[in-house]
Structure formats: C-alpha cells, structure tokens
Design an enzyme around this catalytic site. Structure first.
Site, short mmCIF file in Angstrom:
data_model
loop_
_atom_site.label_atom_id
_atom_site.label_comp_id
_atom_site.label_asym_id
_atom_site.label_seq_id
_atom_site.Cartn_x
_atom_site.Cartn_y
_atom_site.Cartn_z
CG PHE A 1 -7.66 2.57 12.17
CD1 PHE A 1 -8.16 1.23 12.51
CD2 PHE A 1 -8.07 3.29 13.34
CE1 PHE A 1 -8.55 0.67 13.61
CE2 PHE A 1 -8.50 2.88 14.41
CZ PHE A 1 -9.10 1.56 14.55
CD GLU A 2 -3.45 -0.68 5.87
OE1 GLU A 2 -3.12 -1.47 6.46
OE2 GLU A 2 -3.48 -0.67 4.46
CB ALA A 3 -7.59 4.15 5.43
N GLY A 4 -5.75 6.25 7.48
CA GLY A 4 -5.56 7.65 8.02
C GLY A 4 -6.12 8.05 9.19
CG ASN B 1 -2.30 -0.56 0.80
OD1 ASN B 1 -2.62 -1.02 -0.20
ND2 ASN B 1 -2.94 -0.88 1.99
#
Lengths: 329, 250, 329, 250
Positions: D44-47, C138
């Site tokens: 969390f990795e999406a922000g 990612n």
C-alpha cells in the site's frame, strides 16, 4: 573545475538493466534458510561486485566473508565503505597463493582498522598496484547505494568537490536547473551480491537490525543478490507482531544463514563487543608474512566452517566474556 | 595531550552539535559536556546520536556510540544532517595538512598507482569537512605533517585560497576553524584563508612552531599563550573521561 | 519535450539559505512541552508554508490543525501530500467569513477523502480559483521533502513525465551525465512549519512513530519549525532505553504538545481507528453551506480547545469504541 | 462487480508484487491470495507491506494495511521499490481514460484555473502508473469515462502512442496492461499501444462496448468471452473477502 573524475566506473548506472533484473528476481515468500557454504556457493560468483554490511568491524558478516575466502572466489569487485576487518579478511584471498580474490575496489576507507592501526597485508596488496582503485567517500558510497535502491542513475551531493578524492573518483558535476549552482553527482551502484549480518530474521528473510543501520537499509535494497546471516532465527508470526521493526523485507533476500556470533571478532550491538585482542593478533601476525600465511591457513582455510574458527578463538567462554563487555560496558 | 584536549574542549560551546571520531576528539567532546557545554550533542558518522558514553568507543560505529543514546540511525541521516546545515563542528585528522587546511588521509608518495604508503582514504572525512560548519583538527606538530603541498587532497580545507570552496560548490561559510597541535593553537586568516598562529602553548616560541612547519606561518596580534588546563578540567579528564589513560597517556 | 513545468514555485530551493536557518535554529535539549495554543501562536505565522504529517486521515495532527484554523492564520501555503481530512479542515479558514487561510497549495491529492468521497467545501474553495495551485504527485512531494532534508536543491525521479501533471508542476528535466537519459527532477521544499502527530515523545522532542511513517521522517527533517503532538509523553530514560526506535530527534523539534486522541477523527495505528461516522457527517454537512458554517462554528471556533471538540464528538465512550475497532478489527 | 473482481484476481500470478488501493482492487488481490496466488505480496502506497488483512482498509494509509504485516515502512520505500523495478502490478482508477490508457483524476472542464469539477489529483497514481511494470484498471464502462481526449493527463498510459513513454523517460517495458470494465476486458495492442477488446462479458456485444466508448476500439482475434467466476471464487469472495458486501454490493 573538473567536470568528471578520472576514476574508473566499475558498474554502469543503468537503471533499466537493473529494473529488468529486479523484475525477474524471485519474490515468493519461500524458505531461504541454508548453510553459509551453500549460500556462498549459490549466490557469490567469480567476478561479482560484492558489498559488505555494517561498519568494518561492527555488525559485519564475518562468517560469510570467511566462506567467500575459503571458497576462493576470484576477481571480485568490492565496495570499501568503511571497510576495516572485512577488507582485511578479503585480502587473505590475494597474494597468498590462491589466485586473486580482489580485483577492483571502490574506496571510501580501506587498509586501516580505525584507531587500531593499518593492516600490513592489506597494505601489501593495495600498494602492489594489483587492484584497480576508485576513490570515494563514505557518504558518496552510501549515496551510490541509495541511488540504486531508489532506481535512479545518480544522486546529488555537495561534498568532496575540488579535491583529489573527486579527481580519482567517477563522480561528475551537473548544474542545478533551479539554482544554477554546480553540484557533484554520484552514480548508482548495484552490487551483484551483498552480505549483511543482522540480529533477527525469519525463514523468508524479513530482517530486524537493532542499533545503527549504517548504510544497510540501502545496501540491502540495492543488491541484486543478498545473503543475510542472523544471530537468531525468529518466526514469521514474531515479524508480524511488530512490522515497524522490519528493516529489510523478504523480497530483497536470497539466503538466510543462522550464524550466532556471526559478526565475531566484530562488535554486535546488544549481543557482544568486538574482540580487541584477536583483532590485535591479526595486525601483529600480518607483519611477518610466513606467520600470516600459517595464521590464515589455520583459522580460515583449514577450518571447515565458522564454528571451528570460533572454537579456535576461545569458543563459548570467550563469547561470554565479549557478551559481558557489551552488556555492561 | 591533556593541554590539546582541554583547548579543544573550550572551543565547543553549549548547545552545539558535533560529529566526533574516536580518541582525542571524543575525549575533548566528553570533557566539554562535563564542564562548559552540558548541552553539546555528540554524533558519530555510523549513526550514533547523543549517547551516555560509558567508555571511549573503539570504532565510530561501535555500540558505545549509541549506548543509552537518543537515536541510533543511519550514516546517511548523520551526513544529511550535516549537509542540511545543522552540525556546527567536526574533528578531523590526517597524515598531512597544508596552509589552507586541506587534509591528506589517502596516500604518501607521488604515484597514486604505487603509493609509498597507502592510507585508509577519506572515510567520512571529506564529507564532514565539506558539510559541517567548522572543522577542528587535533594533531602532533612536525614538518612531515605541516607541508607545503599535500601528496593527495583528500578533504577540502580552503583549497587554494579565498573563494575556492564556494567555486567548487561547497557550502559558503564553512571550512577549517582551528588546528590544535602539540605546539600551538592555529586558526585561519579571515581574508587569505591561510593558517596563522593564534596562541602558543606555554614555553613554545614562534620559531619552534615555524621550524616544524614547511609553509610560512603568520601570527595573530596579539599572540596569546594557550590557557593551561584548569584543575577542574584535568580532574574530570583524568578521573571521568579517560581513567585508563588510553588517550591522555599517549 | 517540455523542459520545465509551468507551475509556480512557492519555495525557492536555496539550500544555502536553508543551511543558514538550520545553523541558527536552537539545538539545546530544552523542555519544549507547551499547549497547542501556545505552540501554534509561537510557531505558525501568517504567510508560512505549512506541511502536515501522516496520510490525510491517518495519524494526522488534528488538534494542531484545528488550532491553526481557530487562530485564523492568513495566507498560508500548504503541501497537499495525500491531504484528505487535514485539507478539509484547513479549508474551514477559507470562504467562511474569516479571511483567507489557504492561499497557495502544492497538490498531490486534495479535495477528496479517498473512498469516502469529495469534500463539497474544499471543492468550493478550490474551484473558485482563489488558491494558487501547483500540481505534483505523492512521490514527487515526498522527494521534495527528502531533498530538503538532505540539504540538496533537487532530486531525480523517473515518474510523471509526459503528463499534464508535469506541465502544471514546477518540476524540471535534466540529462543524466552517465546514461544521457532524460530525467525529471523536483526541487527541494523546506516548509516554514510542519505539524506531525506521533505516538510517543519525551519533553525534548525525541519522537517515536509506530506503523507506517509515510513521509514524516523527511518532513520532520525538512521543516524549519516543527510542532509535534503526541499520544503519550515518555521519559528521556525510556527514549534512551531503545534509541533504534527514535524516528525524529529533538534537534528537529520546536514544540511538543501532549494531545491524547490528537489524530481523531483520523486513525492512529495501535491506538484508535478512524471515526467514519463523524467523517461522513463532515461530508454530509458541507453540502449545505449554512449548516456547514454552523457546524464548524460549534465544533472548532466555539470550542476553546481540542478536548471540547472530542467531548462534542462523543467523548471517552466514543474513543473507547474506536480503540476497540483498532485493536480488534 | 463480482465478475470484474474475479477477472482481475485471475490476472495476478503467484509470487507477484502488487500495489493496491482500497475497494475493488483490494478485493481482487485478496481473492487472488486466497485462490490462485497465495504468494502474492500486497503493498500500500503509504507504507504497508504484506498485511493479514482483517477487513478491507478504508484508507490506503490506515492501520489495516499493515495489520500483522511483514513491514510498516514509508511511502518512499514503496515508491522506490516500484522505481527499482520490483513491483509487477498496480491498480489505478480515474474519471477518464483514453485509447492509450492515459488517466485523468485531476479535473473535469477545459480551464485549469476554473475547473468544472476539481478532483483530488494524482496522489500516488501518476507515480505508480509510471513505475510499476503493469497497470490494471477496474472501472465502470461508459462514454463519459472512455473518452477521445482527456481533460487532463494525470497519469501516463502510453501517452500519444508507441515509443512515447520511453521518449518521456518512463521505464521501458512498463505501461497499461488490462482494463477490466463492466462490459469487457480490454488490453493494448502490442504495436499501436491502443486499447482493444480481449474478451466480452457474457451477453455483451462489441457494439454495446463501442457505444459506450468515444474512441474507436479494435478487437482481438479470436475474441473471447470473459470467464464467469467459479463457484469457489464466488464463495471465497462473498464469505471471506467482502462478507459485508461493501464492494460487491455496489
């Protein structure tokens, strides 16, 4: 083609050493509100590498810079990333009978105040040769902070190649493994301490900036220690109401100082415009060295704090005028 | 100054993007927007994009640069947009310029450690001059500025001539475009990359321009006369762009 | 140590070719509002490299992806940067009797829908070997978009070295000119076209995103052509009231499609939660190939547009339920 | 599952930062916050950063990951914060794990072109497993998962042993920390970097663990028994963290 600029590297781009620092940096969401005096005493040390947020005369941490001068820090390095009034302020610590505040400067833009002219005292200090200099560009310094905030030792750029700016920098050249083209790379720069003035923060250091962020997103993340001053202290609930607006998270921040008008005489977007008369006064008075010494004695060294400085500059009435200029240009 | 601003405004076509500074460049861009280039997008290096400028900004980072703007972003976003190839023009200045359009805004003197005059340095100039497609310069014209050899090359023009930008890794096809001075409009020869006179301001001779220039100048043929500002340009410039004559009064 | 992964490079990291494209891209602030059908017809071509915004099932451009499938584009490359429901949708163009929509995929995350499970049809397509694959992570894909948006051919990263992921990628290794350490670098990736769903846009394409931006800031700037769909069309005056909130500027955008619920069945922060029942239905029905063909025939190919799809999925009543789930979790 | 979640929660000290996924890791982090580590920061990795989680998120990118959060930012910001060295822990999973803590979440089979099962791939796992200081794994324990040789190394553990991470350029001092399974809590030997049993869950023997593990396991000495969840932990877990038993019911 020169493969490496000849300028000095003031901070080693060692991302593993930086990782170790950030690992140990306290990350509790603790109450970090303190006075400007305490923040500078606790987090700005002699010989530190200092970075300053905003854009020279726009959204600058004037109160914190005054205090650094007032506390007579010595031997600082400084990132002059469009440094105008901020650089001029720091120069009050050089050649004014209180040792040598500035020792080394990474330059993109110093000495000048944009269209307002050059600072006579800053010129005196820089032209004397007492400061070790390294040349960069605004984007190069922005990228150096970005590399540090990303945790990598360098970032590539296509600009400023072939110039004396490059030759007097510590930039290097690499060959792209894909395109075989020559690229400039700039080394990561972790300031020991950064001072940034922002609009709103909660007690833990979650911060909001309105308007242009210049390079502060990266400066805040690159800095090993970060002091923010804010126009308004807001609640943590208010931060949580709109997490999209958080620009700097609490875990980057070491101290939060509540300083309304903290960017004065600089511009603070949506709050107050720059005080051009007062900035002109600085430039004028600097032409006469004795008058200048008296001027900074009165405005900075003899002021107990930033509030006294503001009072000497016209106080609430002046602030209202500047607010009007900002809101109704 | 009015003539220079109007000449600069005419070079900016509609739909272009331009990174401007304060002063004359900003006046030229505003004038272009109000005349021939309503869809000109103004950008400022500290992050302001597409403002409805209420007045001339004093700093390229002040709040007017995004007053009722389309975006208030970061300096990196502006520079990256230039580097990506989206920005057509930038305006730069300097204390010295040479025949290949290289610019000095760092120091005057021959010892870097002890300069005669320390100037601010690159700021964003060296970046913008590297990364935008076309560089415009508005400057007074005299022999102290138009020199054979710069005391310091801050911002790359065509460096030492044809192919030098590309060899240094600067983006192909970019470089100095026009130098609009108090005497003439100058461009750059397609092959030699050296400065040449494109048009003389009304009443100015080639000899006068050469006398104020240390290096040898060629002339385009035919050599034009710089168009006088139109009545409409002057009217808008004086009434709307700079009513307090901050710039045009200089 | 492998110096270069063995994976295929689907897009050359040629920043000068990209510069030329962006130079010629129209940058007038013109009215770009058009239908989803027209936007896909005009800006998505066979053999294009496609990128999709959001995070797989969160703030995804479902309406635009449906239309790409419906118009039966062929031979696309795709950036599978946490691609979940978006990848599942595109796979409806492979092995379903309408040629081959997906031909090449840069993978960080495909085939799965996070905790919901794996997509049987996506597995069929990928396991058949019909798609040329290249492995990434990612962050590596995020960096590839970032490099493109910055206009440089590569960016460095310290991750995913020493793995089979690296060996099946097209990443390379360079030596840092400062620290001598080995670093992984990833090549810039300019998608031919990107589709991004956002909250608010004006007619010119100035966009606002609320909540996490995932990688869309960079995807929007890296894309050669960009179609945005938005929950709400707002006025240019409203954009200008708060320029700090503009995430994507008009000059990156080619088409603006007004599609309320355009991320359905994905989550849209502050608007509606994901429709977990419907997503479960996709996963269930895919287990039976004939049922799956009938399912996509009815929901996608036989629907004239996205509104018909929404109607089949429960229409306004369902949307209200999901809005409640979002606002009062 | 309750035992595993409680054991994981105990490893997270107050004031730490942790990137979590959905499911058991999120439950463990929430439990830690509500018991021993109120100042644990969830990312969390999406922000999403620092939410007041109203429920378990379904996606690591969904709006619950920043519900009343401290910041809603980008994936790059999260990854950069890890790379910069600020993030203490991450939780990862995988279809296979080997003795050095390397993880496979890409494919099962011996032909990359025609895998027996295509799995999602790295996602953010290989990044987080490279860049965070300590990797935690919560997993069922069986021979199909605890294998001698991975079909594909997606995420680096200690690679092929001591010094290998550093030689590959991964940050020194980082790596797998604990593997919390249905049978035991395992760690990694300081010198050999191989997995070893630290504590057995109540009633489990070394032989049982070894039987479910393809590679040879060492044991710490003394070998502990995994602490049972406390009444307080169980109460909070069941009433506040996962009242619908989405995770603990598995």
């Amino acid at each position: 083609m020169t493969m490496r600029g000849n300028g000095p590297l003031f901070v080693e781009p060692d991302c593993d050493a930086a990782r170790q620092w950030f690992r140990e940096k306290p990350k509790q969401m603790s109450d970090k509100v303190m006075s400007v005096q305490d923040a500078v005493r606790q987090f700005v040390s002699d010989d530190d590498y200092l970075a300053s947020g905003g854009f020279g005369g726009d959204r600058i941490a004037t109160a914190l810079l005054h205090e650094i001068v007032r506390q007579q820090r010595q031997g600082l390095s400084f990132a002059g990333h469009t440094a105008t009034h901020d650089f001029q302020l720091l120069c009050a610590g050089n050649d004014t009978g209180r040792g040598q505040l500035l020792k080394r400067v990474d330059i993109a833009y110093i000495v000048g105040l944009e269209a307002r002219g050059l600072s006579p005292h800053a010129r005196r200090v820089v032209e004397s040769g007492q400061i070790e200099l390294c040349e960069w560009t605004n984007y190069a310094l922005a990228l150096r902070f970005q590399a540090a905030s990303m945790g990598v030792p360098f970032l590539p750029v296509r600009g400023f190649a072939g110039t004396d700016t490059f030759d007097h920098s510590a930039a290097a050249r690499v060959t792209c493994p894909y395109t075989e083209q020559e690229l400039t790379v700039v080394p990561a720069l972790w300031p020991d301490v950064a001072v940034i003035h922002i609009h709103e923060a909660d007690r833990f250091g979650n911060c909001r900036i309105f308007g242009t962020s210049v390079s502060d997103w990266h400066v805040a993340r690159a800095a090993k220690k970060l002091i923010v001053s804010c126009e308004r202290l807001i609640s943590n609930d208010e931060i949580r109401r709109d997490p999209t607006s958080t620009t700097i998270p609490f875990y980057c921040v070491d101290a939060v100082c509540h300083v309304p008008h903290g960017s004065y005489p600089g511009n603070m977007p949506y709050e107050y415009y720059s005080d051009e008369e007062h900035l002109r006064e600085w430039l004028t008075v600097e032409q006469d060295f004795d008058a200048y010494l008296e001027f900074i004695e009165r405005l900075i060294f003899d002021s107990a704090n930033f509030e006294e400085y503001l009072a000497q500059c016209g106080g609430a009435a002046r602030m209202d005028t500047l607010r009007q200029q900002e809101l109704d240009p | 100054m009015e003539l220079m601003i109007c000449a600069a405004a005419r070079t900016l076509e509609d739909g272009a993007m331009v990174v401007v500074g304060t002063g004359a460049p900003c006046a030229a861009a505003m004038l272009a927007q109000k005349t021939t280039a309503p869809n000109l997008t103004l950008m400022f290096e500290a992050g302001g994009v597409g403002p409805r400028l209420p007045r001339m900004p004093i700093s390229v980072g002040d709040s007017r640069t995004f007053y009722e703007g389309l975006m208030a972003t970061s300096m990196s976003d502006i520079m990256e947009t230039c580097q990506r190839g989206m920005v057509d023009y930038t305006f730069l200045g300097g204390a010295q310029i040479d025949a290949c359009g290289n610019l000095n805004s760092t120091m005057i003197g021959d010892d870097y450690q002890r300069p005669r005059v320390r100037l601010p340095g690159s700021g964003g100039a060296s970046d913008l001059g590297s990364l935008c497609w076309r560089v415009l310069v508005i400057t007074p014209h005299d022999r102290r500025r138009f020199v054979k050899k710069l005391d310091f090359v801050t911002t790359p023009g065509y460096l030492d001539g044809p192919g030098a930008r590309e060899a240094a890794g600067l983006p192909p096809g970019s470089g100095p475009y026009k130098v609009i001075t108090s005497l003439a409009v100058l461009g750059f020869h397609e092959e030699t990359k050296r400065m040449q006179i494109e048009s003389l301001h009304p009443g100015i001779t080639v000899e006068q321009v050469q006398a104020e220039t240390e290096f040898e100048l060629e002339c385009c043929s035919p050599l034009e006369v710089t168009s006088e500002p139109t009545a409409e340009q002057l009217d808008i410039l004086r009434r709307e762009v700079d009513p307090h004559r901050y710039i045009i009064g200089r």
